[in-house]
Each structure stands twice: as structure tokens, then as C-alpha cells.
Design an enzyme around this catalytic site. Structure first.
Site, PDB file in Angstrom:
ATOM      1  N   HIS A 132       1.072  -1.150   0.027  1.00  0.00           N
ATOM      2  CA  HIS A 132      -0.023  -0.041   0.040  1.00  0.00           C
ATOM      3  C   HIS A 132       1.142   1.376  -0.117  1.00  0.00           C
ATOM      4  CE1 HIS A 132      -3.430  -2.752   1.216  1.00  0.00           C
ATOM      5  NE2 HIS A 132      -2.205  -3.196   2.163  1.00  0.00           N
ATOM      6  N   SER A 156      15.020  21.170 -16.405  1.00  0.00           N
ATOM      7  CA  SER A 156      13.835  22.008 -16.809  1.00  0.00           C
ATOM      8  C   SER A 156      14.186  23.266 -17.502  1.00  0.00           C
ATOM      9  CB  SER A 156      13.101  22.233 -15.453  1.00  0.00           C
ATOM     10  OG  SER A 156      12.148  23.494 -15.517  1.00  0.00           O
ATOM     11  N   LYS A 184      16.079  21.487 -11.127  1.00  0.00           N
ATOM     12  CA  LYS A 184      15.570  20.377 -11.573  1.00  0.00           C
ATOM     13  C   LYS A 184      16.432  19.134 -12.190  1.00  0.00           C
ATOM     14  CE  LYS A 184      11.516  19.389 -11.059  1.00  0.00           C
ATOM     15  NZ  LYS A 184      10.194  19.701 -11.816  1.00  0.00           N
ATOM     16  N   ASN A 202      15.157  15.645 -13.748  1.00  0.00           N
ATOM     17  CA  ASN A 202      13.859  15.017 -13.891  1.00  0.00           C
ATOM     18  C   ASN A 202      14.381  13.633 -14.563  1.00  0.00           C
ATOM     19  OD1 ASN A 202      12.569  17.051 -13.268  1.00  0.00           O
ATOM     20  ND2 ASN A 202      12.324  17.967 -15.216  1.00  0.00           N
ATOM     21  N   GLU A 251       9.698   8.265 -17.118  1.00  0.00           N
ATOM     22  CA  GLU A 251       8.358   8.688 -17.342  1.00  0.00           C
ATOM     23  C   GLU A 251       8.076   8.318 -18.621  1.00  0.00           C
ATOM     24  OE1 GLU A 251       8.047  12.756 -16.249  1.00  0.00           O
ATOM     25  OE2 GLU A 251       9.502  12.615 -14.700  1.00  0.00           O
ATOM     26  N   GLN A 299      -3.654  -6.002 -43.467  1.00  0.00           N
ATOM     27  CA  GLN A 299      -2.474  -5.212 -43.708  1.00  0.00           C
ATOM     28  C   GLN A 299      -2.221  -4.277 -42.515  1.00  0.00           C
ATOM     29  OE1 GLN A 299      -1.681  -3.422 -47.873  1.00  0.00           O
ATOM     30  NE2 GLN A 299      -2.287  -1.791 -46.839  1.00  0.00           N
TER      31      GLN A 299
END
Ligand code: ARG
Length: 458
Positions: free
Chosen positions: A156, A277, A283, A285, A290, A322
Site C-alpha cells: 500500500h 527544466s 530540477k 527529471n 516517465e 494489412q
């Protein structure tokens, strides 16, 4: 170039019809398989006496020349041709005259295209298996380096029980090994030669289909000509196996994305496999992860497209079929691209072991072990569970952990506690004691790594 089927028609084909009908933009990638398949067919026609031996040899030579010329760039594939089969046969006829026109004896484009896709996808499946093996190898190596790296295992998305990073990585290795196995299985059913099915009803010529199968490395020949030309199960099975690969890569990506957030900080991605960024200078990333997560949608879409294309068409060949190629090629290309970026990203990431250990120290992930300690003292598990629950609540109230809670507090909840409890809830010990096959102890994970390394070396 004109159409192969021109004889019956009085008018020229409308440009719109050709643009809409033509598949060459996406089937041109099958040129090598189309030519290799034709070479095997022509060889068999000559050997079975269906066409003249000399002519068969001329055709084989002509086709080899075309292959060479396409590969070297000397011959450009005409993007206005109807499809790759038409283009190559047309080119052969241009080069050989009458003899070229004998290649298509006892063959239809319906069994020809069924053959070509199988050949292309066999090769692609092998390539994907190799890429998956490379990823499993990276996971085994990373696991090897992190057998002692304690981290919280989650359910969880709540800290649950102590594991190691190695154990977590090997879970993905297990999934990917099943993917490899599934792809091998898909390949078995792909490896059946449809050529000889003709348009749908076989042929009256005495073909030696087994010879062609042998020349092209197929295990067997298809048993029903209608099925031979109209089955695309192998595309659907492949798209389905690839969808599962993407499910696994996508879940892994999701974890990578979380792990490199400031909230977790369990890993840091290498600069070479991260992006920045345009506005926020701080940043870094996880774009690769992703995109892999996002691209899973494409592959599931390809599977859905294939299922939908196939579900309502009467036997045998219909032009709907096709549509198989764009979908399955997209699935294949997407998975290959994802693996090419994903594997080095994992290989180069830095594991922030202290940060994982710190997260493991919070969240009471040794509570089960605490309860098990009481079970060892003779208390039934349900009572031990309840007592430990009370201790956790106490810790939360006091801002303590099970490790820092004084013994008197333990004993106030249950008199069976003595100071042995601190050793019993030590995270390293909690992991080390999980010796069960498949568990996170160093010994168990070493066995998993050894098994998986063996599996990918086959
Ligand atoms: N381009 C066609 C395809 O990919 C080849 C088969 C054409 N057969 C036909 N009967 N028109 O399906």
C-alpha cells in the site's frame, strides 16, 4: 510501377486509391525477409521441377543482386509501389524479363506476406530477448552490490517489512525472466511456415514445403491453407507478451521516479540519463522512466488494435489484415527503444544506501519481528500482534521507535519482554533471519542471482 493484377482492369488506379491501399511505407522494412523467402521459394520451384532449374538459378541470382543493391543504397525502394512484394517482383522482372515473371508460380502475396511477417518477427523477438537478458544482467550486478543494502519493503506504499535493495531488484529480474520465457514460447508458434497455402486453397503444383521450411529455418509447415494465410495469432501473442514487458518496465519506472524524488531519495540517476527544466534550475527529471511508463500505453494500444482488426473478419485473407504490420512493428520498436534507454539508466544510477537505511529505521518495519519475538516466548501470534500494535501506538505518541523505546515500556505492555528484544528487532538481523527460499537474506538473494545469471546465459 504498375500493379501486378492489372490484366482485369480497364482504368488506371486513382492516386487516392494507391495512396490509401499502399503498405510500402511500413512493409519496406521486410525487404530482406521478402527476398530471402523468394530465394527459398525459387530454389524449391527449380528443385521440384516446377520451373526450369536454370531459370530458378537466374531468379536466385537476380534476387541476391536486388538485396545487395537495396542494402548498398544503389536501389531505392519506390514509395509509390503497392507493397514490398510488388516492388521486388517488379524489379526482378525489370532485370530478368520473362524469367522474373516465373517467381510467383504457386504462390500468392497472401502466403508471401504471412511468411515475411513471421520471419521479421522471429528476428525481432530474438533481439528483444537479448535486450531483456542484458537488463536482467544489469539487475543481477546491481543486486550483487546491494545484498546488504537495507530498505523498507512496502505494501500500500506504506513501509511494511525490511528487505534489501538487492531483493527488490531481483523481483524485477524474475518478472523479466518470465517475459523472456513467454517470448520464447511465442516464437515457437511463430516458427511455422505458411508458404504453400497459396491465396487460400493451397496449390495444384507439387510443392516441397518442407524443403522451404528447412531453407528458411522453420520448425514445421502450417497444416491448413486457410489458416496459414489468415492467422495473425502470432502477432497478437507477441503484442501481448510485449505488453507484459511494458507493464513490468512501467512499474519499475514508477518506482524509479519515486525513488529519485526528494521525498524518497533512494537513488540518484546519472546526469547522462536525466533531463533538466527550462525554467527551474534545480530540477533533475527522470524523463526516461516517465517516457517508458507513458509508452506502455502505445504498446497496449497496439495489442488492442490487433485484437480489434482480427476479431470480425471472415476467412481467409482480407485487406484489414494489412493493418497488422504498423501495430506490431510499433510495439516491437517501442519496446526496443525503451529497453535501450532503460538498461543503461539502471546500470548507471547511484544507490543512496544511507538514505534507504534511514527510511527503513522509521515506519516500524520490524513490528512483525517484534511480534515474532513474543511468539518465540510462547505467546500466540494474535496476542503478540496486539501487544506489538500497542507498542507502536506508544512509540508514535512518544516520538520514539521500537529500537529506542525503553525496556520498562515494553514490559508494561507484556511481561514476556526482556532486553533480547533489541537484538530481535535489529533490521540487519530481521533480514538475515529471512532465510526462506525467495526471501531477502543475503544467502537467499545470492541463490536468486546465481539462478538468474544461469538462466540468461542459456
Ligand atoms: N500488402 C498486403 C498486406 O500487407 C499484402 C497482401 C496482399 N494481398 C492481397 N490479396 N491484396 O496484407
Amino acid at each position: 510501377m504498375g500493379q501486378l493484377w492489372k490484366g482485369r482492369f480497364k482504368k488506371e488506379l486513382a492516386k487516392e486509391t494507391n495512396d490509401f491501399n499502399s503498405s510500402i511505407k511500413f512493409d519496406c522494412r521486410m525487404f530482406e525477409e521478402d527476398i530471402t523467402g523468394s530465394i527459398a521459394h525459387a530454389t524449391m520451384l527449380g528443385s521440384a521441377g516446377i520451373i526450369d532449374k536454370e531459370e530458378s538459378e537466374k531468379i536466385v541470382k537476380g534476387l541476391s543482386g536486388i538485396l545487395e543493391d537495396i542494402k548498398s543504397g544503389k536501389l531505392k525502394i519506390d514509395m509509390d509501389a503497392e507493397d514490398i512484394h510488388t516492388f521486388i517482383e517488379g524489379e526482378l522482372t525489370e532485370r530478368l524479363g520473362q524469367t522474373g515473371k516465373r517467381l510467383h508460380t504457386a504462390r500468392s502475396r497472401n502466403d508471401q506476406v504471412a511468411l515475411d511477417i513471421r520471419m521479421v518477427l522471429k528476428k525481432e523477438t530474438d533481439e528483444i530477448i537479448e535486450k531483456l537478458k542484458a537488463l536482467v544482467e544489469v539487475l543481477c550486478n546491481k543486486a550483487q552490490e546491494n545484498k546488504n543494502t537495507i530498505m523498507p519493503g512496502y505494501t500500500h506504499l506504506q513501509r511494511a517489512q525490511p528487505i534489501t535493495f538487492a531483493h527488490h531488484l531481483m523481483a524485477y529480474a524474475a518478472m523479466l525472466l518470465r517475459d523472456i520465457d513467454r517470448l520464447g514460447d511465442v516464437k515457437k508458434r511463430m516458427n511455422v511456415l505458411p508458404l504453400g497455402s497459396g491465396a487460400l486453397a493451397g496449390t495444384t503444383y507439387p510443392l516441397d514445403r518442407n524443403m522451404v521450411a528447412q531453407l528458411l529455418g522453420f520448425d514445421s509447415v502450417s497444416q491448413n491453407s486457410l489458416d496459414g494465410v489468415s492467422d495473425r495469432d502470432f502477432c497478437i501473442e507477441l503484442a501481448s507478451a510485449l505488453s507484459l514487458v511494458m507493464v513490468h518496465l512501467s512499474r519499475f519506472s514508477e518506482e524509479i521516479i519515486m525513488w529519485c524524488s526528494w521525498e524518497f531519495k533512494f537513488i540518484e540517476l546519472d546526469d547522462a540519463f536525466s533531463t533538466g527544466s527550462s525554467i527551474m534550475p534545480q530540477k533533475k527529471n527522470p524523463d526516461i522512466a516517465e517516457l517508458v511508463r507513458g509508452k506502455s500505453g502505445r504498446v497496449f494500444g497496439d495489442l488492442t488494435a490487433l485484437l480489434t482488426v482480427m476479431k470480425g473478419i471472415a476467412l481467409a485473407y482480407n485487406k484489414d489484415m494489412q493493418e497488422d504490420k504498423e501495430a506490431i512493428f510499433d510495439a516491437v520498436d517501442t519496446v526496443k527503444m525503451c529497453l535501450d534507454a532503460f538498461t543503461p539508466m539502471i546500470d548507471t544510477m547511484t544507490v543512496l544506501k544511507d538514505s534507504m537505511r534511514n527510511a527503513a529505521a522509521k515506519g516500524f518495519i520490524n513490528a512483525t519481528d517484534c511480534a515474532d519475538y513474543l511468539v518465540g516466548k510462547g505467546l500466540p501470534f494474535r496476542d503478540a500482534y496486539k501487544a506489538t500494535g500497542e507498542l507502536v501506538a506508544l512509540c508514535i505518541d512518544k516520538g520514539l521507535t521500537l529500537e529506542t523505546l525503553p525496556l520498562e515500556e515494553y514490559q508494561a505492555v507484556c511481561e514476556l519482554f526482556d532486553d533480547g528484544v533489541y537484538a530481535a528487532i535489529n533490521l540487519e538481523k530481521c533480514v538475515a533471519d529471512r532465510l526462506v527460499e525467495g526471501g531477502p537474506s543475503i544467502e537467499s538473494v545470492e541463490k536468486q542471482i546465481e539462478k538468474d545469471k544461469k538462466a540468461i546465459s542459456i
